[in-house]
Design an enzyme around this catalytic site. Structure first.
Site, PDB file in Angstrom:
ATOM      1  N   MET A 175       2.279  88.929  55.211  1.00  0.00           N
ATOM      2  CA  MET A 175       1.408  88.719  53.868  1.00  0.00           C
ATOM      3  C   MET A 175       1.205  87.104  53.192  1.00  0.00           C
ATOM      4  O   MET A 175       2.715  86.585  54.004  1.00  0.00           O
ATOM      5  CB  MET A 175       2.213  88.941  53.263  1.00  0.00           C
ATOM      6  CG  MET A 175       1.385  89.360  51.720  1.00  0.00           C
ATOM      7  SD  MET A 175       2.236  89.998  50.153  1.00  0.00           S
ATOM      8  CE  MET A 175       1.385  90.798  49.757  1.00  0.00           C
ATOM      9  N   CYS A 176       0.407  86.568  53.474  1.00  0.00           N
ATOM     10  CA  CYS A 176       0.643  85.011  53.053  1.00  0.00           C
ATOM     11  C   CYS A 176      -1.328  85.083  52.763  1.00  0.00           C
ATOM     12  O   CYS A 176      -1.625  84.672  52.531  1.00  0.00           O
ATOM     13  CB  CYS A 176      -0.054  84.640  54.892  1.00  0.00           C
ATOM     14  SG  CYS A 176       0.423  82.838  54.248  1.00  0.00           S
ATOM     15  N   LEU A 177      -0.558  84.327  50.626  1.00  0.00           N
ATOM     16  CA  LEU A 177      -1.325  84.469  49.805  1.00  0.00           C
ATOM     17  C   LEU A 177      -0.617  83.417  48.837  1.00  0.00           C
ATOM     18  O   LEU A 177       0.812  83.412  48.720  1.00  0.00           O
ATOM     19  CB  LEU A 177      -2.563  85.344  49.775  1.00  0.00           C
ATOM     20  CG  LEU A 177      -1.641  86.827  48.673  1.00  0.00           C
ATOM     21  CD1 LEU A 177      -2.609  87.675  48.139  1.00  0.00           C
ATOM     22  CD2 LEU A 177      -0.335  87.415  48.809  1.00  0.00           C
ATOM     23  N   ARG A 208       1.408  80.193  50.395  1.00  0.00           N
ATOM     24  CA  ARG A 208       0.830  79.526  51.222  1.00  0.00           C
ATOM     25  C   ARG A 208       1.349  78.336  51.049  1.00  0.00           C
ATOM     26  O   ARG A 208       1.649  77.311  50.521  1.00  0.00           O
ATOM     27  CB  ARG A 208      -0.696  79.336  50.653  1.00  0.00           C
ATOM     28  CG  ARG A 208      -1.797  80.385  51.582  1.00  0.00           C
ATOM     29  CD  ARG A 208      -3.035  79.863  51.791  1.00  0.00           C
ATOM     30  NE  ARG A 208      -4.225  80.323  50.935  1.00  0.00           N
ATOM     31  CZ  ARG A 208      -4.651  81.822  50.480  1.00  0.00           C
ATOM     32  NH1 ARG A 208      -4.567  82.657  52.179  1.00  0.00           N
ATOM     33  NH2 ARG A 208      -4.984  82.046  50.249  1.00  0.00           N
TER      34      ARG A 208
END
Ligand SMILES: [Zn+2]
Ligand SMILES: [Zn+2]
Ligand SMILES: [Zn+2]
Ligand SMILES: [Zn+2]
Ligand SMILES: [Zn+2]
Ligand SMILES: [Zn+2]
Lengths: 601, 152
Positions: free
Chosen positions: B88-90, B94
């Site tokens: 998950m990368c938000l 980031r």
């Protein structure tokens, strides 16, 4: 390089909204005070490290050609050096990019900040020491004007602009540099906003009144705990900008190290505070950036300058340190293909920074490369025209109209439409219960048009790929050329200068194939009308010229010496055909005379 | 090093006062840079009733670089990669949005918030995002199936 277009967005509103008279005068004074020369549409002679050139793709080997073709001056007239002031003036009047550019780049009187580079060099005394023979007339429709700058030139340009604006704003150079960087080097916008609200601009750039009375400094504050490392020892040195987000010096330095070294940021590093968007000002950075980072930091600041300017781009060649200046803007790219030649010999498109792709406009290049990459039509065709046998799984291509399929391998009989057993269909496929007359016709039409469009694509793709492949083979030959030349020298007693016709021929082949390659992508998107034939004729003529030369080029070394004159003729003929094709295509593109079957925007 | 004191402090805080629906454990007593979180599905979401194992890896530059998240239990969600990484990368995860004062507790709160309200415009699984937008019923159905299959 999309980053380079950031400046475009930033600069746009300024050029559209004329500044008020007061500011206009102010801006005009920059131009007039800075230069004694009239505004000109030519690039000016350069200082030693930079090169002022017309984007003739011959440049790379012009010298070789001239050495090789001493007796055929008619061949490369566009490359002939100018040697009189009359020529220089005629360039000035011919305009930078002709009518296509009249509304934008050539408008020097508006003090468009994009033209800074040119103005800056006008008052450069040393600029006029260079040889006028470096100036070439921009006569051909496919040529654009550009300058090549070394890192030193870029630094010099920045310093010069800082000086100009500093005098005007009555600010020290160091602070002016911060202001200009803060405004993405948009001189006019800075001046405009500075005149409107000096305090606010200074404040935002981190140069506010309380900054000068209270310069950034490290402090040890009682009871302070660093929210990053959780250290709280007494006497811990800490720092905060006026947003108040305070952290210990070590954390600040590590944060900056991460940003500068790892993320390549310099001019717009934000405060490390959670959710804080305050950009770190240069004074604070000077205080905090450690000596091992300063070189990298200043290099990044310089890169920012080029990235911020719409009319400057770094040469994309690996390890090349030069930047190229060109007045062609993004909105012009539907009407021009701006190939520029870096001093490192790399020819690239100023619009998209890919390798030279004349005569094909950037938008078509993008579409074409995408298309070749996913090759989707091939896949579509395969799925529309082949199915797997429901029994044994082998691939069966349908090549007639009949839906009664018999697998070649297992002899299974089935219906193409429903994949069901043929025996259940009775005597003819009309009995296929899932078949509807309408959808059947559509399916057949779709099949036919899918195959036709694939055939069309493959026609152009094969020729495109062939030239790409041949150019690679030619390059191998080029590497053998040097050996050939040495052999030729010893066997024929010719001097090195005399055997350079081989190198000229080799480079001509490279260039012409590069051009031919892109003519096929261009032609793929070209809608057919009576102009198409002229294009195809030009294409055919260049094809033939290239094949003739290529054939001759592969002859044995002992035959080569005797072919010198013939090969020189063929080389110059190739280059001439190429110029004719490019010139004609570019002229029509400029006049929006081509019709494409896709949108160029 | 800056990291150690900070990591120990965060670990102490999160164990004594964990965010809602989250519990933390360390898989290895010698490695403080890999944490295991067990996250329960937010009660008003399709994930209600499930529990997800999430591995949190702190890079050696932590807290100057963000932690990395990996769902070890499969989840049908537009913002989590549908592969063995389960990444998950938000938002603050980031690199360009992460700020060093951000805490892992904040990250875990973000994860639960994104479970409760997926962000299709920031999707890593575009087809799941499209389904989430256009065919919510089907999305809910599959998401719940996955909860029963993997997260119980
Ligand atoms: Zn600290
Ligand atoms: Zn701040
Ligand atoms: Zn270069
Ligand atoms: Zn281009
Ligand atoms: Zn079969
Ligand atoms: Zn059938």
């Amino acid at each position: 390089m999309p980053a380079a277009f950031v400046g475009d967005e930033a600069a746009e509103p300024v050029t559209k909204t004329p500044p008020s008279t007061r500011k206009r005068k102010l801006v005009d004074s920059i131009t007039t005070s800075a230069t004694s020369q009239p505004p000109a549409t030519i690039e000016l002679p350069k200082r030693k490290a930079s090169k002022t050139t017309t984007a003739s793709v011959h440049d790379a080997n012009a010298d070789a050609e001239q050495a090789a073709l001493p007796a055929t001056p008619q061949t490369l007239s566009s490359d002939k050096p100018m040697d009189s002031d009359d020529d220089l003036n005629s360039v000035a009047s011919s305009g930078m990019l002709g009518e296509a550019m009249d509304d934008s780049s050539v408008d020097f009187d508006a003090a468009d900040s994009d033209d800074d580079g040119l103005e800056d060099f006008q008052d450069d005394e040393s600029a006029f020491e260079s040889q006028p023979k470096d100036l070439r007339p921009a006569k051909k429709a496919f040529e654009v004007d550009f300058n090549v700058y070394s890192p030193g030139d870029i630094q010099h340009q920045q310093d010069r602009q800082v000086e100009e604006v500093a005098t005007l704003l009555e600010q020290p150079a160091e602070q002016t540099a911060i202001l200009l960087r803060f405004m993405s080097w948009n001189k006019e916008r800075l001046i405009e906003q500075y005149m409107d609200n000096q305090e606010e601009v200074l404040d935002k750039a981190g140069l506010g009144a309380n900054m000068s009375s209270n310069p950034p400094r490290l402090e040890a504050i009682d009871g302070f705990t660093c929210d990053i490392c959780c250290e709280d020892e007494p006497g811990l040195q800490s720092f905060a900008m006026n947003c108040g987000h305070r952290f210990c010096v070590d954390c600040y330095r590590q944060y900056l190290g991460q940003k500068i070294r790892e993320e390549g940021e310099a001019a717009r590093i934000k405060c490390p505070g959670d959710g804080c968007n305050k950009v770190m000002d240069a004074k604070s950075l000077d205080l905090l950036v450690t000596s091992d980072l300063t070189d990298r930091y200043h290099e990044l600041l310089m890169r920012t300058y080029v990235d911020d300017k719409e009319n400057l781009k770094w040469c994309p060649a690996p390890n090349c340190v030069y930047a190229v200046e060109c007045g062609v803007k993004r909105r012009d790219l539907t009407r021009t293909v701006p190939t520029v030649n870096c001093d490192c010999k790399h020819a690239f498109c100023f619009g998209c920074t890919l390798a030279d792709h004349q005569p094909c406009p950037c938008a078509l290049v993008r579409k074409w490369l995408k298309k070749c990459e996913d090759d989707s039509e091939t896949a579509n065709w395969i799925s529309a025209n082949t199915k797997e046998c429901p029994k044994c799984g082998s691939t069966i291509e349908k090549n007639g109209g009949c839906n009664h399929m018999t697998c070649r391998k297992c002899r299974h009989e089935f219906c193409w439409m429903c994949m069901g057993l043929w025996s259940e269909h009775g005597t003819s496929w009309y009995n296929c219960n899932r078949f509807e007359e309408k959808s059947g016709t559509d399916a057949r039409d779709a099949q036919a048009s899918s195959r036709k469009s694939l055939e069309r694509y493959l026609h152009y793709y094969n020729r495109y790929a062939n030239h790409e492949q041949s150019a690679k083979l030619d390059k191998d030959i080029f590497h053998k050329t040097e050996k050939k030349m040495q052999l030729l020298q010893s066997s024929s007693g010719m001097s090195w200068i005399e055997v350079q016709f081989l190198e000229a021929a080799s480079q001509a082949l490279q260039q012409c194939r590069q051009t031919l390659k892109w003519t096929y992508a261009f032609a793929y998107y070209l809608a057919r009308n009576n102009q198409t034939e002229i294009f195809e004729d030009n294409q055919k003529d260049l094809e033939m010229a290239v094949e003739n030369l290529s054939e001759m080029f592969e002859k044995n070394t002992d035959q080569l010496a005797g072919l010198k004159v013939d090969m020189m003729d063929k080389t110059s003929y190739c280059m001439r055909r190429r110029v004719i094709l490019l010139d004609d295509t570019a002229q029509r593109l400029k006049e929006e005379g081509w019709t494409f079957n896709v949108d160029l925007k | 090093m800056a990291g150690n004191k900070r990591i120990m402090k965060e670990l102490g805080e999160i164990q004594s006062n964990p965010p809602d629906g989250v519990s933390i454990s360390l898989p290895s007593e010698s490695d403080f840079n890999v944490w295991h979180a067990t996250i329960s599905g937010p009660s008003d979401s399709v994930y209600a009733g499930g529990n997800w194992k999430v591995e949190i890896t702190l890079p050696k530059e932590y807290p100057f670089k963000p932690p990395q998240l990996s769902f070890k239990t499969k989840i049908y969600h537009p913002n989590v990669t549908n592969d063995e990484r389960g990444a998950m990368c938000l938002g603050m995860l980031r690199a360009d949005e992460w700020k060093p004062p951000n805490k892992i507790a904040d990250v875990l709160k973000l994860v639960r918030a994104v479970m409760a309200a997926p962000q299709p415009e920031d999707a890593v699984e575009t087809s799941i995002a499209e389904q989430f937008r256009n065919n919510r019923k089907e999305f809910d159905k599959i998401a719940k199936e996955w909860v029963n299959k993997h997260a119980k």
